[in-house]
Design a protein around this motif. Structure first.
Motif, PDB file in Angstrom:
ATOM      1  N   PRO A  43       0.685  -1.160   0.092  1.00 46.02           N
ATOM      2  CA  PRO A  43       0.196  -0.050  -0.008  1.00 46.02           C
ATOM      3  C   PRO A  43       0.387   1.290   0.046  1.00 46.02           C
ATOM      4  CG  PRO A  43      -1.048  -2.134   1.833  1.00 46.02           C
ATOM      5  CD  PRO A  43       0.348  -2.287   0.721  1.00 46.02           C
ATOM      6  N   LYS A  44       0.303   2.245  -0.327  1.00 48.66           N
ATOM      7  CA  LYS A  44       1.035   3.591  -0.266  1.00 48.66           C
ATOM      8  C   LYS A  44       1.921   4.110   1.499  1.00 48.66           C
ATOM      9  CE  LYS A  44      -0.004   8.760  -2.018  1.00 48.66           C
ATOM     10  NZ  LYS A  44      -1.267   9.458  -1.449  1.00 48.66           N
ATOM     11  N   GLU A  45       1.450   4.089   2.072  1.00 46.70           N
ATOM     12  CA  GLU A  45       1.406   4.651   3.565  1.00 46.70           C
ATOM     13  C   GLU A  45       3.059   3.477   3.806  1.00 46.70           C
ATOM     14  OE1 GLU A  45       0.704   6.413   6.872  1.00 46.70           O
ATOM     15  OE2 GLU A  45      -0.418   4.443   6.892  1.00 46.70           O
ATOM     16  N   PRO A  46       3.141   2.716   3.681  1.00 47.72           N
ATOM     17  CA  PRO A  46       4.554   1.844   3.469  1.00 47.72           C
ATOM     18  C   PRO A  46       5.272   2.196   2.697  1.00 47.72           C
ATOM     19  CG  PRO A  46       3.024  -0.037   3.769  1.00 47.72           C
ATOM     20  CD  PRO A  46       2.063   1.206   3.510  1.00 47.72           C
ATOM     21  N   ILE A  47       4.480   2.215   1.568  1.00 48.06           N
ATOM     22  CA  ILE A  47       5.902   2.843   0.533  1.00 48.06           C
ATOM     23  C   ILE A  47       6.116   3.935   0.661  1.00 48.06           C
ATOM     24  CG2 ILE A  47       6.139   3.242  -2.309  1.00 48.06           C
ATOM     25  CD1 ILE A  47       5.732   0.583  -2.108  1.00 48.06           C
ATOM     26  N   GLU A  48       5.486   4.892   1.228  1.00 44.82           N
ATOM     27  CA  GLU A  48       5.621   6.513   1.428  1.00 44.82           C
ATOM     28  C   GLU A  48       7.059   6.299   2.567  1.00 44.82           C
ATOM     29  OE1 GLU A  48       2.748   8.716   2.636  1.00 44.82           O
ATOM     30  OE2 GLU A  48       2.203   8.740   1.148  1.00 44.82           O
ATOM     31  N   ILE A  49       7.228   5.575   3.043  1.00 48.70           N
ATOM     32  CA  ILE A  49       8.160   5.550   4.504  1.00 48.70           C
ATOM     33  C   ILE A  49       9.561   4.808   3.717  1.00 48.70           C
ATOM     34  CG2 ILE A  49       8.722   3.459   6.420  1.00 48.70           C
ATOM     35  CD1 ILE A  49       6.208   3.933   7.486  1.00 48.70           C
ATOM     36  N   LEU A  50       9.553   3.200   3.184  1.00 48.58           N
ATOM     37  CA  LEU A  50      10.683   3.263   2.208  1.00 48.58           C
ATOM     38  C   LEU A  50      11.340   4.515   1.493  1.00 48.58           C
ATOM     39  CD1 LEU A  50       9.804   0.264   0.378  1.00 48.58           C
ATOM     40  CD2 LEU A  50      10.875  -0.039   2.092  1.00 48.58           C
ATOM     41  N   LYS A  51      10.611   6.128   0.779  1.00 49.87           N
ATOM     42  CA  LYS A  51      10.963   6.398   0.076  1.00 49.87           C
ATOM     43  C   LYS A  51      11.503   7.227   1.424  1.00 49.87           C
ATOM     44  CE  LYS A  51       8.130   6.551  -3.521  1.00 49.87           C
ATOM     45  NZ  LYS A  51       7.209   7.737  -4.312  1.00 49.87           N
ATOM     46  N   ASN A  52      11.561   7.618   2.338  1.00 48.08           N
ATOM     47  CA  ASN A  52      11.769   8.333   3.216  1.00 48.08           C
ATOM     48  C   ASN A  52      13.542   7.782   3.995  1.00 48.08           C
ATOM     49  OD1 ASN A  52      11.609  10.816   5.349  1.00 48.08           O
ATOM     50  ND2 ASN A  52      10.458  10.074   6.305  1.00 48.08           N
ATOM     51  N   VAL A  53      13.233   6.635   3.727  1.00 48.54           N
ATOM     52  CA  VAL A  53      14.128   5.535   4.594  1.00 48.54           C
ATOM     53  C   VAL A  53      15.481   5.904   3.524  1.00 48.54           C
ATOM     54  CG1 VAL A  53      15.247   3.621   5.688  1.00 48.54           C
ATOM     55  CG2 VAL A  53      12.728   4.585   6.168  1.00 48.54           C
ATOM     56  N   LEU A  54      14.871   5.561   2.177  1.00 47.46           N
ATOM     57  CA  LEU A  54      16.041   5.411   1.464  1.00 47.46           C
ATOM     58  C   LEU A  54      16.511   7.002   0.987  1.00 47.46           C
ATOM     59  CD1 LEU A  54      13.999   3.253  -1.731  1.00 47.46           C
ATOM     60  CD2 LEU A  54      16.561   2.648   0.037  1.00 47.46           C
ATOM     61  N   GLU A  55      15.852   8.090   1.324  1.00 50.84           N
ATOM     62  CA  GLU A  55      16.240   9.962   0.574  1.00 50.84           C
ATOM     63  C   GLU A  55      17.219  10.266   2.319  1.00 50.84           C
ATOM     64  OE1 GLU A  55      12.506  11.467   0.625  1.00 50.84           O
ATOM     65  OE2 GLU A  55      12.219  10.970  -1.815  1.00 50.84           O
ATOM     66  N   ASN A  56      16.762   9.036   3.014  1.00 51.81           N
ATOM     67  CA  ASN A  56      17.893   9.554   4.489  1.00 51.81           C
ATOM     68  C   ASN A  56      19.249   7.694   4.453  1.00 51.81           C
ATOM     69  OD1 ASN A  56      16.653  11.603   6.107  1.00 51.81           O
ATOM     70  ND2 ASN A  56      15.684  10.622   5.402  1.00 51.81           N
ATOM     71  N   GLY A  57      19.514   7.670   3.163  1.00 50.31           N
ATOM     72  CA  GLY A  57      20.742   6.529   3.016  1.00 50.31           C
ATOM     73  C   GLY A  57      20.522   5.629   3.191  1.00 50.31           C
ATOM     74  N   GLY A  58      19.166   5.067   3.645  1.00 48.88           N
ATOM     75  CA  GLY A  58      18.729   3.553   3.469  1.00 48.88           C
ATOM     76  C   GLY A  58      18.658   3.558   5.192  1.00 48.88           C
TER      77      GLY A  58
END
Length: 134
Positions: A43-58
Motif C-alpha cells: 500500500p501507499k503509506e508503507p511505500i512512503e516510509i521506504l522512500k523516506n528511509v531511502l532518502e536518508n541513506g537507507g
C-alpha cells in the motif's frame, strides 16, 4: 527469529524449505527476481516510509517514524502484520536494529543493503543532495 523468517515466506508466497538457511536463500532469490512485483502489492503509506528511509541513506532513527502504526505480534505466521511498518517488515523490506549513530546507540529502521539500490531504482529515488534542493 525463525517465526519472522517463516512470516516473510508467507507474505512472499514462498513455500518454506526445511532449514532456516534455505528459507533465507529463498527469500533472497524472491527479492532478486520479483522485487518490483512485491513493491507493487504494498500500500501507499508503507511505500512512503521506504522512500523516506531511502532518502536518508537507507536507515532512519525509529523515533522519526512515530507517526506510523507499528503494532504487530511476534507470531507473523498466525497473525500477519497489518500495520504500516509491520507490512514492510513482514515482506522483508525493512528491519529494525540497534545501531550506532553519532556515538550513541539508536533503534533504527534499516532497508537491507542487498535490496536498497534496486528499491531506489524501482521507486525512482535519487539520493543526490542537489536534486533534493530543487
Amino acid at each position: 527469529p525463525v517465526e519472522w523468517v517463516n512470516g516473510i515466506c508467507k507474505s512472499l508466497s514462498i513455500k518454506p524449505m526445511a532449514r532456516k538457511e534455505e528459507r533465507i536463500r529463498q527469500i533472497k532469490n524472491k527479492m532478486d527476481s520479483s522485487l518490483k512485483e512485491i513493491l507493487d502489492k504494498i500500500p501507499k503509506e508503507p511505500i512512503e516510509i521506504l522512500k523516506n528511509v531511502l532518502e536518508n541513506g537507507g536507515y532512519l532513527k525509529y523515533n522519526l517514524l512515530k507517526n506510523y502504526n507499528d503494532e504487530m505480534s511476534f507470531w507473523w505466521t498466525s497473525k500477519t502484520p497489518k500495520s504500516t511498518i509491520g507490512i514492510l517488515r513482514s515482506h522483508g523490506l525493512i528491519t529494525i536494529v540497534i545501531m550506532p549513530l553519532n556515538g550513541k546507540m539508536y533503534k533504527t529502521a534499516l532497508i537491507p543493503l542487498d535490496i536498497r539500490e534496486n528499491i531506489k531504482k524501482i521507486l525512482e529515488i535519487n539520493n543526490d543532495f542537489q536534486e533534493r534542493l530543487n
